[in-house]
Every structure is written in C-alpha cells, then in structure tokens.
Design an enzyme around this catalytic site. Sequence first.
Site, mmCIF file in Angstrom:
data_model
loop_
_atom_site.group_PDB
_atom_site.id
_atom_site.type_symbol
_atom_site.label_atom_id
_atom_site.label_comp_id
_atom_site.label_asym_id
_atom_site.label_seq_id
_atom_site.Cartn_x
_atom_site.Cartn_y
_atom_site.Cartn_z
ATOM 1 N N PRO A 190 0.836 -1.208 0.000
ATOM 2 C CA PRO A 190 0.000 0.000 0.000
ATOM 3 C C PRO A 190 0.866 1.251 0.000
ATOM 4 O O PRO A 190 1.769 1.392 0.817
ATOM 5 C CB PRO A 190 -0.767 -0.130 1.325
ATOM 6 C CG PRO A 190 0.123 -0.943 2.213
ATOM 7 C CD PRO A 190 0.821 -1.911 1.287
ATOM 8 N N ALA B 241 0.508 5.637 -0.592
ATOM 9 C CA ALA B 241 -0.409 6.755 -0.770
ATOM 10 C C ALA B 241 -0.222 7.380 -2.163
ATOM 11 O O ALA B 241 0.863 7.342 -2.731
ATOM 12 C CB ALA B 241 -0.121 7.797 0.304
ATOM 13 N N SER C 18 -3.994 1.860 -0.559
ATOM 14 C CA SER C 18 -3.789 2.700 0.627
ATOM 15 C C SER C 18 -5.069 3.437 1.027
ATOM 16 O O SER C 18 -5.899 3.791 0.173
ATOM 17 C CB SER C 18 -2.691 3.722 0.318
ATOM 18 O OG SER C 18 -2.662 4.731 1.306
ATOM 19 N N GLN D 48 -5.651 -1.115 2.793
ATOM 20 C CA GLN D 48 -4.780 -0.766 3.921
ATOM 21 C C GLN D 48 -5.529 0.248 4.775
ATOM 22 O O GLN D 48 -6.052 1.242 4.260
ATOM 23 C CB GLN D 48 -3.451 -0.180 3.400
ATOM 24 C CG GLN D 48 -2.510 0.311 4.489
ATOM 25 C CD GLN D 48 -2.745 1.776 4.816
ATOM 26 O OE1 GLN D 48 -3.048 2.562 3.918
ATOM 27 N NE2 GLN D 48 -2.625 2.144 6.083
ATOM 28 N N TYR E 139 -5.655 2.938 7.933
ATOM 29 C CA TYR E 139 -5.156 3.750 9.052
ATOM 30 C C TYR E 139 -6.366 4.022 9.925
ATOM 31 O O TYR E 139 -7.454 4.315 9.422
ATOM 32 C CB TYR E 139 -4.601 5.083 8.554
ATOM 33 C CG TYR E 139 -3.208 5.013 7.974
ATOM 34 C CD1 TYR E 139 -2.151 4.497 8.714
ATOM 35 C CD2 TYR E 139 -2.945 5.495 6.700
ATOM 36 C CE1 TYR E 139 -0.857 4.455 8.180
ATOM 37 C CE2 TYR E 139 -1.662 5.453 6.158
ATOM 38 C CZ TYR E 139 -0.631 4.925 6.914
ATOM 39 O OH TYR E 139 0.639 4.886 6.398
ATOM 40 N N THR F 257 -2.384 -0.956 9.316
ATOM 41 C CA THR F 257 -1.006 -0.491 9.517
ATOM 42 C C THR F 257 -0.855 -0.030 10.963
ATOM 43 O O THR F 257 -1.559 0.880 11.413
ATOM 44 C CB THR F 257 -0.683 0.658 8.538
ATOM 45 O OG1 THR F 257 -0.826 0.156 7.215
ATOM 46 C CG2 THR F 257 0.732 1.169 8.732
ATOM 47 N N LYS G 107 -0.025 -4.957 9.592
ATOM 48 C CA LYS G 107 1.193 -4.536 8.884
ATOM 49 C C LYS G 107 2.063 -3.687 9.796
ATOM 50 O O LYS G 107 1.577 -2.706 10.369
ATOM 51 C CB LYS G 107 0.789 -3.726 7.640
ATOM 52 C CG LYS G 107 1.969 -3.128 6.870
ATOM 53 C CD LYS G 107 1.502 -2.504 5.552
ATOM 54 C CE LYS G 107 2.634 -1.962 4.726
ATOM 55 N NZ LYS G 107 3.004 -0.596 5.084
ATOM 56 N N HIS H 147 7.673 -0.131 7.150
ATOM 57 C CA HIS H 147 7.116 0.969 6.373
ATOM 58 C C HIS H 147 8.158 1.496 5.381
ATOM 59 O O HIS H 147 8.241 2.688 5.099
ATOM 60 C CB HIS H 147 6.675 2.098 7.317
ATOM 61 C CG HIS H 147 5.415 2.791 6.899
ATOM 62 N ND1 HIS H 147 4.220 2.624 7.553
ATOM 63 C CD2 HIS H 147 5.159 3.675 5.901
ATOM 64 C CE1 HIS H 147 3.298 3.379 6.989
ATOM 65 N NE2 HIS H 147 3.839 4.014 5.978
ATOM 66 N N ASP I 2 7.561 -6.834 3.469
ATOM 67 C CA ASP I 2 7.951 -5.823 2.485
ATOM 68 C C ASP I 2 9.149 -5.050 3.002
ATOM 69 O O ASP I 2 9.544 -5.171 4.155
ATOM 70 C CB ASP I 2 6.772 -4.914 2.097
ATOM 71 C CG ASP I 2 6.366 -3.923 3.192
ATOM 72 O OD1 ASP I 2 7.167 -3.635 4.106
ATOM 73 O OD2 ASP I 2 5.219 -3.428 3.132
ATOM 74 N N GLY I 3 9.762 -4.287 2.098
ATOM 75 C CA GLY I 3 10.930 -3.481 2.466
ATOM 76 C C GLY I 3 12.185 -3.958 1.763
ATOM 77 O O GLY I 3 12.734 -5.008 2.111
HETATM 78 C C1 LIG Z 1 5.482 6.888 -1.177
HETATM 79 C C2 LIG Z 1 5.086 5.840 -0.191
HETATM 80 C C3 LIG Z 1 3.850 5.895 0.376
HETATM 81 C C4 LIG Z 1 3.460 4.939 1.314
HETATM 82 N N1 LIG Z 1 2.218 4.976 1.831
HETATM 83 C C5 LIG Z 1 1.817 4.034 2.691
HETATM 84 C C6 LIG Z 1 0.485 4.009 3.180
HETATM 85 O O1 LIG Z 1 -0.329 4.836 2.819
HETATM 86 N N2 LIG Z 1 0.143 3.039 4.040
HETATM 87 C C7 LIG Z 1 1.031 2.072 4.462
HETATM 88 O O2 LIG Z 1 0.680 1.202 5.250
HETATM 89 N N3 LIG Z 1 2.302 2.055 3.976
HETATM 90 C C8 LIG Z 1 2.706 3.000 3.118
HETATM 91 N N4 LIG Z 1 3.979 2.954 2.610
HETATM 92 C C9 LIG Z 1 4.864 1.861 3.000
HETATM 93 C C10 LIG Z 1 4.738 0.671 2.025
HETATM 94 O O3 LIG Z 1 3.508 0.043 2.190
HETATM 95 C C11 LIG Z 1 5.794 -0.391 2.248
HETATM 96 O O4 LIG Z 1 5.810 -0.779 3.608
HETATM 97 C C12 LIG Z 1 7.185 0.003 1.827
HETATM 98 O O5 LIG Z 1 7.171 0.950 0.817
HETATM 99 C C13 LIG Z 1 7.907 -1.243 1.382
HETATM 100 O O6 LIG Z 1 9.212 -0.995 1.152
HETATM 101 P P1 LIG Z 1 9.892 -0.786 -0.306
HETATM 102 O O7 LIG Z 1 9.394 0.535 -0.788
HETATM 103 O O8 LIG Z 1 11.325 -0.806 0.055
HETATM 104 O O9 LIG Z 1 9.493 -1.925 -1.202
HETATM 105 C C14 LIG Z 1 4.378 3.920 1.691
HETATM 106 C C15 LIG Z 1 5.633 3.874 1.096
HETATM 107 C C16 LIG Z 1 5.985 4.810 0.155
HETATM 108 C C17 LIG Z 1 7.338 4.719 -0.466
#
Ligand SMILES: Cc1cc2nc3c(=O)[nH]c(=O)nc-3n(C[C@H](O)[C@H](O)[C@H](O)COP(=O)(O)O)c2cc1C
Length: 799
Positions: A81, A83, A110, A131, A133, A159, A226, A250, A281-282
């Site tokens: 997810p 944004a 998201s 996802q 909040y 989350t 998450k 995150h 993730d990550g």
């Molecule tokens: C621009 C951006 C916006 C994000 N927005 C959300 C969000 O709205 N909700 C959420 O749970 N995680 C959010 N995340 C975290 C991602 O869900 C995820 O945990 C993370 O990007 C995974 O790592 P990676 O980018 O290294 O693959 C966001 C990440 C990015 C980069």
Amino acid sequence: MNHGGGRLTLADYAESARRRLEPGVWDFVAGGAGDERTLAANSAAFDRVRLRPRMLSGVAEPALGTRVLGRAWAAPLGVAPMAYHTLLHPDGEVATAAAAGAAGVPFVVSTFAGRTFDDIAAATASPLWLQVYCFRDRGVTRGLVERAAQAGFEALVLTVDAPRLGRRLRDVRNGFRLPPGIEPANLPGTGFSSPGEHARTAFDPALDWTVVEWLRSISPLPVLIKGVLTASDTRRAIRAGADGVVVSNHGGRQLDGAPATLEVLPEIAAEVSGRCAVLLDGGVRRGGDVLAALALGADAVLLGRPVLHGLAVAGRDGVADVLGIVNEELADAMALSGCPAVADAGPPLVVPAGDGRPAAAVRPRPAVSEGLAKEDLHSSVSDPVLDTMNFLNEITHRYPDAISFAPGRPYDGFFDPEQLFAHIRRYMDHLAASGHSPAQVRDALFQYGPTSGQIRELVAKSLRLDENIDVPAESVVVTVGCQEAMLLALRALVAGPDDALLVSSPCYVGITGAARLLDVEPTAVEEGPDGFRCADLETALRAERGRGRRPRAFYVIPDHSNPSGATMGLEERHELLKLAAREDFLILEDSPYRLVSPGRQLPTLKSLDRERRVIQLGSFAKSLFPGARVGYAVADQLVTDRAGNTSLLADELTRIKSMVTVNTSALSQAVVGGMLLAGEGGAAEHNTDTARHYGEAMRATIRELDAALPEAERAALGVRWNRPSGGFFLTVTVPFPADNAALARSAEEFGVIWTPMSYFYPQGGGERTLRLSVSYLTHADIHEGTARLARFIRVAARH
Ligand SMILES: Cc1cc2nc3c(=O)[nH]c(=O)nc-3n(C[C@H](O)[C@H](O)[C@H](O)COP(=O)(O)O)c2cc1C
C-alpha cells in the site's frame, strides 16, 4: 519479455523515475525517516544473503503460483500500500490495479489512494485489499472499510507502525506539500496537503490491540497486521485474531533504527508456525530477494517503491514491466537453485554471505548464555506441522465450556483403573505358567527388557486372530506407541535426500511430523472425494522418479482414515499392492480404527500382502488404551548385506530402537499382554462394546447434522459432509475458509470447537473443510454440539 526502454532491472526503473520526477516528489517516494538507516538496512539485508544453487534438479518450469488466505496468486508477490499513486501518474491506482490484475497478483490499496475504490476495482480481477489507518474519528475508518467492502475488497491490512508519521527529513527540508488536486479520493474532508501534519491531527495516536477486535467487529473481512517486527508483537497479533502479519518497517519511513525486515523474518515465521499468513515488504528489488524471503519464512512479499517507479515512467505498462521483471528473475532464481515450487522454498536454500553453511537466518546469534536462538535448533522445532495442535489447545483452554469435536481421544467410559492390576496379574501368571521362575517374572517387570519387546509373541498371535495376519513373532517390534513405529520405519527406509516418502493427503500429522524430524519432506498424494486413488499415486511416483528420486514408501490409513474418514475399497487395496510390486516401493499401513469400528472390516493390506510389501504400523491406543503407549511394527521384509547375510527388517528397526527408547515400558507391555490374554489372545474381544459405541456416536453425529442443517438448506449454503461407517472422524465442507480465525470465532461466539482440515495437508489444501471427531463426546454433547455448529456455519456462510 521485451522490457520497456531498455530497462532490465528495477534499479533501471528507479533511475529513469528519478530523472523524470520533480526532486521533491522523488524525495517523497524515495526517502525514509531520520538518517535513513533502516531504509538502507532493508536492501542491505538482502545483499547479505546468498542463494545456494542446486545442479541437475530437473526444475524446468518452476511454479510461481501460490495461495494466500485461500486465494490463488500467480506469483508470491503483491503491491504494497502506498499513498497517492496519482502523484506519479494521472491514472494513479487505476493503472497500478490494471497491471497487477494482468499479472494475477494482488494490490493493497492505501487509505490515501488518489482514485476511488470503485474505479480501482473496475480495473482488476485480482484480489484487492484495503490498507487501513485508524482515525481518531472511528466513523471515518468505518466508512472507508464499508466502501472498500462494497467495491469487493477481500481483506483489511491494518497499519500499526504509524500512530504518527516518522520524521522524513527530506520532506521537511524540501517543505514538501502535495500538489493541488492530489487528494485521498475515499476520505471525506480537506487539509491533506501536508501528509505529516494531517496524520498528526487525524490519526488516533493512542491505539492498542483492541483496535483489531474493533475492526473485526465492523467487518467480516480477514485482517492482516502490517508493521510487525518482533515475535512478541506477532504473538499479540495472532491472539487478537489476525489472519496474517506483514513484516514491515514501512520501507524505513517510520522508526529509524528499526531492524531490516529480512533480519527479523525468521523470528516471526517461527512464532507464526503456520497459524496465519506471513508477508514481508521493504527492500525487495530482485526476484532473488523474493526467493530469499520465501526461504526464510514468508508466504509472499509486497513490492513498494519500484511499483511507483514503474508508474512514473510508463503508467500501467511501467508497473506491468516492473512486476514482469521480478517474476522473470524469480523464475530464474528458482530454476537455478532447484526450487520447483513456492512451497519448496525453505532455509536450506539460502546461506549468509561469506559463510558456506546453510543459513537458518542472517540475524546475529545471541551467546548461549543469553539463551538459545530458535533458528540454531533443528528446523523441525519451527515446523508448523509440529505446532498445529498448539492453537487448538490454546482455543480449548480459552473456551472450556465449548463443546469440542477436536480431540481424537477414546471415550473415557470404558476405562476402569482397577482392571489394570488384574491384567498385570494375568500376565505374571502367564509367564509363570510358561515356565518362568519367580526371579524371571520379577525381572520381566522390573528390569530392562528385550529391545524388540517381551510381548511380541502375544502381539503376533493377536494379529493372527484379529486380522488374519500370519507373521512370525520375530517380525514384530513392540514400540512406544505407533508414533515410534513410524519414526523407526522412516529412519530405516529413507537413506538419503533422494529417497521419497509419499503420503496420502490429507494425512495424519504423526507421519508428517516424524518425517520432518528426520529432514524428510513428504510428497502428498491428494485423495479424491471418495478417498485414495491408485492412479494419482502412480502419477506422483513417476514425478518423483522424474526428479531423480527413489520412491521408497507410501503411507496410508486404509480404514476410516484420520482425518478424512475415507476407507479404501477392496479392489483399490489389491491394485495398490500390485502397484507397489510393479513400481518397487513399500507400503506403510496404519490402521488404528479397525477394531473399534462396527461391522465387518475389509481385509488389511498386510493380510493380502504376498510379497512382503507392507510394513504394518500398529497401535493399541484405540483398541485397548492410549495411556499404555504400546504399539508395534510388523516388518517381515528380508534385508541382505553385502556379504549376503540376511536379517529381517524388524531386526534393523530393533537396532535403531535400542538408541531411541531402549525398550518399551515393561509395565505397559505387561498390562497390554494381560489384556490380550483376557481376550483369548486378541484385542477384538475387548472391542465389541466399544465398536458399537463409536458406531452409534458416528451415526448420531450424522443424524444430528442432517437434522440441524436439512438437505435443502445445506445445498443452498454449499455445505456437505461425508458419512464414514466407522472410525472417529468425519469431514464437513463449508463455503468459507475454515481457518484459525473461523475456529476462534466458532469457539468464542458459538461454543463449538473443531479442527481445520488444512492442518492435515502437507502441501496445502483443505482450506474450506473441517474435521469432526465423534469419539469422545456423549450423545447429549453431540446433540448440542451439532446444533451449535449448524448455527456457526449458517452465520459464517452468510458473510
Ligand atoms: C510513497 C510511499 C507511500 C506509502 N504509503 C503508505 C500508506 O499509505 N500506508 C502504508 O501502510 N504504507 C505505506 N507505505 C509503505 C509501504 O507500504 C511499504 O511498507 C514500503 O514501501 C515497502 O518498502 P519498499 O518501498 O522498500 O518496497 C508507503 C511507502 C511509500 C514509499
């Protein structure tokens, strides 16, 4: 695949996106919190893992498909997810959904999606998850969840790592504001332009674990948590009823200094032990990273920033290309490391960089004085199979007033403690009458005894009387329950990694558990609706041979199987014996329920066995009593050494047993011996009443089920059950996932407990079936329990 613009890797896409995007937007996507140590750690953790290649594995086309929460995914990969996809491309989440749908993978949308749920849902047939909040105003969150559910979203991802947003210094330095028009399409209100500011005012900062319960109370959708990074939070999540956890920091955007997700994955996977889904993730940037995460315990991964890079570069096509690159790389990695399917990925596939040893983890190990790292122990202790019953036990403990159809225990009403003394006395008299001196009788009870067992003659005689199995006493080994017989047989037969054990699936967990203790991964041969089919076994045997493996043995419960209740027909029995001769493998026959089932039983495989193809693994747990822990193996196969000397397989099992349990308890053998003597030498004599009792319990359960859910209603609901003529178990197929979450709900709200059938499928399956055990309950409990079960099924089927 022809990749767009010469971009061959996700790094190429990142670079193209960086060039294309405004620096402020690039930083918003790329940045992390604080000094970005956690952000860097995520991908560095993957760099510290090496994949172990496996040669000539015969894996031509690795199978990327998998199942998560009962849904098929084309690859173990989904979109994390994030944004405001509209920040990267005007089509925003609609383009992402279309690409995910084309790839057959899910998309977690998201809370801050820039496009409406309905528009997104119209673009894909793959699973969509929301996802969540949680806002100070719970009404806002509830509205969000309801709209997503209406649009057909299939799960909620709560989350939990963002009660406030992390300090993202790049955004602070850039004074980042969302451009006009970039807004959350599914939230009411205004004031979103500074994401950090908005989160501070709108997010509920004081959330605790009760929010999970609340979420479950407002929606029937499965809930994943998450942001879990420790075993203790995983435990809390499962206790709160989570259907899955996403191991996530995150993307390094929240607590700077938190560990890399891959580092903590083994700890979390061990804690979960199959009780719920594990996603990560990550820092996933290559197909090999996906495989490493699978090997260390993830069921699937989510991809974050690279998806936004693809979107920024070429909209829908860019995202499709990013997903395609990862899938292609994953297929390459699986083929080259000899991993045929997602479910086959395990710890032996990876090794820490700079170390030749198979890795259980890349986490630094504590010194022994600080306690032991679970991943330093044998992998079986973290194996879900060995843990399956924990959740059941926990549930049973938590809801003591619930009626439980779970335990396969014998009915207590037949046990009389006083009888034990009479049985021992009878056995002692028997020894004396057969010429033992008083000192020898004393030794027979007090001393170490022969490893192969002191009552093997009596057991051989009972087999002749009860089962028409005519084998010499020397081919019998008396074991500590049937479980030891399984362990001994597997240890003897499986000589190396290329020896295959096949099991009829769904399968008794005792054999899968024993196999895993010995590093043997059983191959499941799926039963059909009417039980086991030889044709399927034949296909599986061929496949094993094709993979360069030697099918060694096939395990089956031919009569009133645990867990399915199925019984193999007579023709199928003959066919199986012929197949064993033709394809040269042994049959492990386990048949604990025959004597306690009503009516005439079909002949055992062993009694039909003319070529010594069958090893019978026997148990007195149901026919006499389980507390004795007395079982046996009948192994009359000839074993020849290189010098041409022969022995019986039973002798070799005895050799192994001498280093496992030395001998089966002399006292227990005395009681069982005394019981067999009382029954004129057989166990059947003891079981005329018990067989009638269990037969009636089975008939009563089926009758009560028929009455509680009449035929028309169950046809409308899509519910059905089988009708075994004996044994302890029957299975009920339902139109919803019969998983741990459903079980918890059934116990809590309806006061009835059962066993998810998925526990019994070594390679996945049975997600919508539950097992009922009828052996332990009174008729009053069966009456009330089936009524409760019907109520539960009715309610669960409606959601
Ligand atoms: C621009 C951006 C916006 C994000 N927005 C959300 C969000 O709205 N909700 C959420 O749970 N995680 C959010 N995340 C975290 C991602 O869900 C995820 O945990 C993370 O990007 C995974 O790592 P990676 O980018 O290294 O693959 C966001 C990440 C990015 C980069």
